[in-house]
Design an enzyme around this catalytic site. Structure first.
Site, PDB file in Angstrom:
ATOM      1  N   ARG A   1      -4.779  -9.820   4.058  1.00 46.54           N
ATOM      2  CA  ARG A   1      -5.122  -9.745   2.631  1.00 46.54           C
ATOM      3  C   ARG A   1      -3.875  -9.306   1.879  1.00 46.54           C
ATOM      4  O   ARG A   1      -3.401  -8.197   2.050  1.00 46.54           O
ATOM      5  CB  ARG A   1      -6.260  -8.744   2.445  1.00 46.54           C
TER       6      ARG A   1
ATOM      7  N   LYS B   1       0.814  -1.229   0.000  1.00 51.78           N
ATOM      8  CA  LYS B   1       0.000   0.000   0.000  1.00 51.78           C
ATOM      9  C   LYS B   1       0.840   1.268   0.000  1.00 51.78           C
ATOM     10  O   LYS B   1       2.006   1.272   0.393  1.00 51.78           O
ATOM     11  CB  LYS B   1      -0.982  -0.016   1.175  1.00 51.78           C
TER      12      LYS B   1
HETATM   13  C1  7PJ Z   1      -8.483  -3.768   1.230  1.00 54.05           C
HETATM   14  C2  7PJ Z   1      -9.569  -4.381   0.639  1.00 54.05           C
HETATM   15  C3  7PJ Z   1      -8.302  -3.889   2.644  1.00 54.05           C
HETATM   16  C4  7PJ Z   1     -10.278  -5.235   2.651  1.00 54.05           C
HETATM   17  C5  7PJ Z   1      -8.459  -3.316  -0.867  1.00 54.05           C
HETATM   18  C6  7PJ Z   1      -5.413  -2.782  -2.135  1.00 54.05           C
HETATM   19  C7  7PJ Z   1      -6.513  -1.804  -2.184  1.00 54.05           C
HETATM   20  N1  7PJ Z   1     -10.467  -5.137   1.331  1.00 54.05           N
HETATM   21  N2  7PJ Z   1      -9.545  -4.089  -0.678  1.00 54.05           N
HETATM   22  N3  7PJ Z   1      -9.230  -4.643   3.292  1.00 54.05           N
HETATM   23  N4  7PJ Z   1      -7.786  -3.112   0.269  1.00 54.05           N
HETATM   24  N5  7PJ Z   1     -11.139  -5.955   3.375  1.00 54.05           N
HETATM   25  O1  7PJ Z   1      -5.509  -3.893  -2.615  1.00 54.05           O
HETATM   26  O2  7PJ Z   1      -4.361  -2.379  -1.622  1.00 54.05           O
HETATM   27  O3  7PJ Z   1      -7.394  -3.350   3.273  1.00 54.05           O
HETATM   28  S1  7PJ Z   1      -8.075  -2.631  -2.411  1.00 54.05           S
END
Ligand code: 7PJ
Length: 260
Positions: free
Chosen positions: A239, A205
């Site tokens: 994730r 990120k």
């Molecule tokens: C997240 C997400 C997160 C959850 C993205 C990226 C941006 N879903 N979707 N938590 N980030 N639950 O992939 O860095 O932090 S999209």
């Protein structure tokens, strides 16, 4: 949780897995590397990204979910803000809804989750992907995100989603400045009072780039540091894009952190 984006514009892997077979192949590779959940998204949520019509999102994600569900090797999560997409994904074989817009007011998404008895990732975001990075302000970010979790758990219960279905996520990078992301990661253990599992997404990120000046493709070491830190601070699900590397780092950290 391994990330598979079937989008042309996601910030870390946009455009790589546009067709169904390459998305399925990538998901299977992540499963081989140790992913227990695959999170499939058909709409980029990068700051300022354009919303995608539901039909297009469905066209991107449903065939991937169907193909993976048929193999039955891994739990599938649908990363969407739209109740209609969540419903179609659950019908196609997903069992978790990853809802980055858990701050919305309409009850439709929770009703869909309640009806399907699906898992639900309730993520904190200030604003929308279009507005979230316009000067986000908090008095005390950890307390405010904690209050959001408590309020949402109550609202979800009203709509028939039991606490057992819910995973909480502080939404690193979603309406947060660098200092807010750091404070949330430092204070992660404070969310354990809700007694629900915590999901954390830090992989590659931009706050890492802001702190260290590293471009996207050089953020793996810091992503692993954050992953290890998060697990020690009580996160249950990470994730990530880099499953093999994260699994190795986390297994080591968990062993060192074990009580005996
Ligand atoms: C997240 C997400 C997160 C959850 C993205 C990226 C941006 N879903 N979707 N938590 N980030 N639950 O992939 O860095 O932090 S999209």
């Amino acid at each position: 949780m391994g990330i598979v984006n079937t989008t042309p514009d996601s910030f870390a892997d946009g455009g790589q897995f546009l067709d169904t077979s390459s998305a399925v192949d990538h998901a299977l590779r992540l499963v081989g590397e140790g992913a227990e959940i695959i999170d499939i998204g058909g709409e980029s949520t990068r700051p300022g990204s354009k919303p995608v019509p539901a039909e297009e999102e469905l066209r991107r994600v449903v065939p991937v979910i169907e193909r993976l569900a048929k193999r039955g090797e891994v739990a599938l999560s649908i990363d969407t803000q739209k109740p209609a997409v969540a419903k179609a994904a659950l019908d196609a074989g997903a069992s978790i809804v990853n809802d980055i817009a858990a701050n919305r007011e309409s009850p439709e998404m929770s009703q869909t989750v309640a009806k399907a008895k699906a898992g639900y990732v309730c993520m904190h975001m200030l604003g929308t992907p279009q507005t979230m990075q316009a000067k986000p302000r908090y008095d005390e970010v950890v307390r405010e995100v904690g209050d959001f979790f408590a309020e949402r758990l109550a609202k979800l219960a009203e709509h028939g989603v039991s606490g057992e279905q819910v995973v909480l996520d502080p939404g690193i990078g979603f309406g947060k400045e660098l200092e807010h992301n750091i404070k949330l990661l430092r204070g992660l253990n404070q969310f354990s009072v809700t007694e629900r599992p915590l999901l954390v997404g830090v992989s590659r990120k931009s706050f890492i780039g802001k702190l260290l000046g590293t471009p996207l493709e050089e953020r793996l070491p810091a992503s692993l540091a954050c992953a290890v830190w998060s697990v020690i601070k009580g996160a249950h699900i990470l994730r990530v894009h880099d499953v093999a590397e994260t699994a190795q780092a986390v297994r080591m950290a968990e062993t060192l952190n074990a009580q005996n």
